[in-house]
Design a protein around this motif. Sequence first.
Motif, PDB file in Angstrom:
ATOM      1  N   ILE C  15       0.853  -1.184   0.000  1.00 33.35           N
ATOM      2  CA  ILE C  15       0.000   0.000   0.000  1.00 33.35           C
ATOM      3  C   ILE C  15       0.893   1.239   0.000  1.00 33.35           C
ATOM      4  O   ILE C  15       2.057   1.187   0.388  1.00 33.35           O
ATOM      5  CB  ILE C  15      -0.926   0.051   1.224  1.00 33.35           C
ATOM      6  N   THR C  16       0.306   2.348  -0.423  1.00 34.34           N
ATOM      7  CA  THR C  16       1.066   3.592  -0.474  1.00 34.34           C
ATOM      8  C   THR C  16       0.143   4.735  -0.054  1.00 34.34           C
ATOM      9  O   THR C  16      -1.009   4.794  -0.482  1.00 34.34           O
ATOM     10  CB  THR C  16       1.696   3.769  -1.883  1.00 34.34           C
ATOM     11  N   TRP C  41      -5.487   8.815   6.185  1.00 35.30           N
ATOM     12  CA  TRP C  41      -5.762   8.066   7.409  1.00 35.30           C
ATOM     13  C   TRP C  41      -5.500   8.845   8.690  1.00 35.30           C
ATOM     14  O   TRP C  41      -5.571   8.285   9.773  1.00 35.30           O
ATOM     15  CB  TRP C  41      -4.916   6.773   7.426  1.00 35.30           C
ATOM     16  N   ASP C  57      -8.910   4.341  10.968  1.00 36.84           N
ATOM     17  CA  ASP C  57      -9.447   2.974  10.949  1.00 36.84           C
ATOM     18  C   ASP C  57      -9.100   2.163  12.191  1.00 36.84           C
ATOM     19  O   ASP C  57      -9.360   0.956  12.228  1.00 36.84           O
ATOM     20  CB  ASP C  57      -9.025   2.227   9.669  1.00 36.84           C
ATOM     21  N   ASN C 219     -12.344  -6.536   8.805  1.00 45.33           N
ATOM     22  CA  ASN C 219     -11.740  -5.809   7.680  1.00 45.33           C
ATOM     23  C   ASN C 219     -10.979  -4.594   8.175  1.00 45.33           C
ATOM     24  O   ASN C 219     -11.556  -3.665   8.741  1.00 45.33           O
ATOM     25  CB  ASN C 219     -12.832  -5.344   6.702  1.00 45.33           C
ATOM     26  N   PRO C 221      -8.540  -1.829   6.561  1.00 41.92           N
ATOM     27  CA  PRO C 221      -8.031  -1.436   5.240  1.00 41.92           C
ATOM     28  C   PRO C 221      -6.537  -1.147   5.178  1.00 41.92           C
ATOM     29  O   PRO C 221      -5.944  -1.301   4.109  1.00 41.92           O
ATOM     30  CB  PRO C 221      -8.854  -0.180   4.894  1.00 41.92           C
ATOM     31  N   THR C 222      -5.921  -0.768   6.278  1.00 37.57           N
ATOM     32  CA  THR C 222      -4.474  -0.466   6.210  1.00 37.57           C
ATOM     33  C   THR C 222      -3.603  -1.662   6.577  1.00 37.57           C
ATOM     34  O   THR C 222      -2.379  -1.523   6.645  1.00 37.57           O
ATOM     35  CB  THR C 222      -4.124   0.722   7.135  1.00 37.57           C
ATOM     36  N   SER C 225      -3.846  -7.118   2.932  1.00 35.27           N
ATOM     37  CA  SER C 225      -5.003  -7.783   2.306  1.00 35.27           C
ATOM     38  C   SER C 225      -6.330  -7.227   2.791  1.00 35.27           C
ATOM     39  O   SER C 225      -7.378  -7.518   2.206  1.00 35.27           O
ATOM     40  CB  SER C 225      -4.986  -9.300   2.526  1.00 35.27           C
ATOM     41  N   GLY C 226      -6.336  -6.462   3.855  1.00 36.63           N
ATOM     42  CA  GLY C 226      -7.586  -5.909   4.368  1.00 36.63           C
ATOM     43  C   GLY C 226      -8.397  -6.888   5.197  1.00 36.63           C
ATOM     44  O   GLY C 226      -9.380  -6.508   5.835  1.00 36.63           O
TER      45      GLY C 226
END
Lengths: 275, 275, 275, 275
Positions: C15-16, C41, C57, C219, C221-222, C225-226
Amino acid sequence: MDLWYTEKQTDDFGITAKVKRTLQSEKTDFQQLDMLETKEWGNMLVLDGMVMTTEKDDFVYHEMISHVPLFTHPNPKKVLVVGGGDGGVIREVLKHPSVEKAVLVEIDGKVIEASKQHLPSIAGELTNPRVEVKVDDGFMHIAKSEAEYDVIMVDSTEPVGPAVNLFTKGFYAGIAKALKEDGIFVAQSDNPWFKADLIKQVHQDVLEIFPITKLYTANIPTYPSGLWTFTLGSKQHDPLKVGQDRFHQIETSYYTQALHQACFALPKFVEDLTK
Amino acid sequence: MDLWYTEKQTDDFGITAKVKRTLQSEKTDFQQLDMLETKEWGNMLVLDGMVMTTEKDDFVYHEMISHVPLFTHPNPKKVLVVGGGDGGVIREVLKHPSVEKAVLVEIDGKVIEASKQHLPSIAGELTNPRVEVKVDDGFMHIAKSEAEYDVIMVDSTEPVGPAVNLFTKGFYAGIAKALKEDGIFVAQSDNPWFKADLIKQVHQDVLEIFPITKLYTANIPTYPSGLWTFTLGSKQHDPLKVGQDRFHQIETSYYTQALHQACFALPKFVEDLTK
Amino acid sequence: MDLWYTEKQTDDFGITAKVKRTLQSEKTDFQQLDMLETKEWGNMLVLDGMVMTTEKDDFVYHEMISHVPLFTHPNPKKVLVVGGGDGGVIREVLKHPSVEKAVLVEIDGKVIEASKQHLPSIAGELTNPRVEVKVDDGFMHIAKSEAEYDVIMVDSTEPVGPAVNLFTKGFYAGIAKALKEDGIFVAQSDNPWFKADLIKQVHQDVLEIFPITKLYTANIPTYPSGLWTFTLGSKQHDPLKVGQDRFHQIETSYYTQALHQACFALPKFVEDLTK
Amino acid sequence: MDLWYTEKQTDDFGITAKVKRTLQSEKTDFQQLDMLETKEWGNMLVLDGMVMTTEKDDFVYHEMISHVPLFTHPNPKKVLVVGGGDGGVIREVLKHPSVEKAVLVEIDGKVIEASKQHLPSIAGELTNPRVEVKVDDGFMHIAKSEAEYDVIMVDSTEPVGPAVNLFTKGFYAGIAKALKEDGIFVAQSDNPWFKADLIKQVHQDVLEIFPITKLYTANIPTYPSGLWTFTLGSKQHDPLKVGQDRFHQIETSYYTQALHQACFALPKFVEDLTK
């Protein structure tokens, strides 16, 4: 689509170029070969993750590694290119009408094929009748040659992988033997910002073998730091003492008669590497 | 931690540098100012997303924009730097003992403060008593000056944002007026790989005002393409006709007396932009 | 300015996230600690190059590691959090009025300090009088505890660096000993897309010690794979057999009474890891 | 070679995947189509810069958009897939023996061709005799259909470009008309982390037309946030009231009978979007 090729030129710095598509991507017997269609630089040849040449800026490297020694020599007839499978040096060499034969010894035949297919503006002269292409080990070819060439260019990759032998004193001694008594040799010798030690070492090694040893530079935007060096070793002819009448008109985009001199005027911190 | 600063120097090409931390990051009245601690280049000043200078390679730009005009002028006493809030040009100017006063006119005081704090090796001479620092609009300062300066350097950002006026013919005319009758001016004029049209335009504009107009280059690895140009306009003194005795020893890492000449020998495709 | 943090979650994927500035960046006695202000975030805690939590999150992880075991236990009074120096689990634990004491054992005091300073919405309850914060080795703390806790949460980093001991069967045995006779334990157990073997191993190890061993997901997100997993080991209480009257209203953004059941319904390929 | 595909899923966040080569890259009549061979996900279909599907994780999306409505319907015979040119939904639909005919209406024939060539494990059933493939505008196909289908899946791209009409109330009304009196419809409805408003709008619009409207989720690691939603509209059959005997064994990697229920248990902040 956001597809970018990044070359980390050091652990902490690099360049990044937008890619439209990959044209070829294969593991050859010697290295990873990738041909990329980039938006900024046109087709780009990448070996082991390092930019070798691009359609847009290839002229700088190929003109400067060729015309400086070829105009320094009074009458180059037989020329050897070690490496240089993309054909760019050959293209420039043939601009000199005195050259009767140009031999290319490239270890990786796949580089030649890929360049012919995807870099026609660079590789176009590889089929010229004055050119002999050998898929062979340059180090071994040099070892077997004696007083044969007027000018030798070493157009190698970095001193890793297949090119590691091409940065040794033994190789330079071999080159001296392979050259005629007034022969001249040039090798690309990387950049002074990230590889100062290499330049220093190459200069020292060549200087022990060639009475006239000089460093010169050119700007190549897709190479690390943009400032590239070439180390020239000559048995008799001094590149800074070429007669005005020696020069003749050739078509170039980077090299000029004035630059032939000026390219040897080094930035202070680069000059210091030669002392 | 993988934290990288990327500057897209064109839509399709850029550089990328590993960052240890951000030292400052603020929106000033004029631009976005970021100071980054990078692993490769030391502290790096970034304005509106473009690298301005770094601790490791600042010497190239600052020496070359300064010493070429200052050694061309026989006796520079009063010097003006437009822009250049990082102080690097000032540092080089003060190496010339003839200079009695160096005036810096930087529009963004935050650049000066940030440089003093985070780029001490570059900004260290801004407090020298021979220096006068004005936080002011360079364009207006020039408009109010008449026959006052021996040498003027325009050390601006790209012609976007606060620097847009600094790339106009009106500005060059103002500079001519602000210079004494044998004054010399230099402006950074970007790179020939991605901004050929700009170089051409600047050269044309300056040529209409200064009888002696010349382009010269230097290698700056963190600037687009690595090949940077400077446009010099001079009323009387020709940078290529400086007497040997004019030069005196100063401490530099890039500039040399030989390079003073050689930097005007342009690659063919760059030379073509001046015709 | 284009400044991006990239986490390579595998060698070939990551991720970026765009970064406005670094708020803290230091090498602690245990790990590299970076606090980033990101645009997407909010503030983000990164340990050894891996995202630990973010302001936006964090609720998913912290609610799900806490409320599932705490509602499964009929009357949790004493709770231990191993790791979790950001304070997020503690914040959720305190939402349960039955909890009289929550002990946090975090090995790296710098994580606690950085979180208090830069993640106040997460770390805010660390100073609550019901909380005891110990800067200590969680493995050792567990080894010294006996029949002391109702619920233990292991909120660790990946099984590299300081957390490597927290993924061993010996550690799980210690936890069983540290728990009361009807105690429950939960550990974060990574993701099934890139770390299937780890999940399998943890499940097997826990199953040999706890009669009721179950995997559940959330889940995040960060996180890689989430899809994140938690392994729950319980001596008596089954999380799928909690009476309706056990639940009481707490404020959450992710956890619901329905999800308490549903989170144990695993995707087929994840379920297969538990067989 | 460092070649990475990056999808900025928002202005400030994205995923990045290592690419071995581009297999196809063309501008179709409707969109930019790229097929990438990635190291982590196998071959990956990218439309207008957004990941559509990959060989490694395609099963999640395709199973969950298909089996939830197909098992909710007591006896689906005729099924329509709008979009879905990669063939993944069709592959799953055919696992239901009751289905006599599955119609695929994909606007871009190039997507079908590219998928057949480069995603055989996904597109393999497009040539099944039970399948009818139409290269046509899904919106128009729906407009012309009446009481024809038992189940309709809308497998579209984001509501930009060719798919913009597929996120309108008029389209949902058309679907209701195209369905038989006990028909069921499902549309992918993006993710709740970055597109909460879209989910809310779709849910409201579908709710005005279908008496039973429900949202469910699945974890798709290559889609934004990893948490994907599907909006289901049904005229009569409630997905949460499917008899145990309705289920039969099919081969899946994600969908299970337990998940059929559990996927409707929403995280609190997602549930709130449906109120």
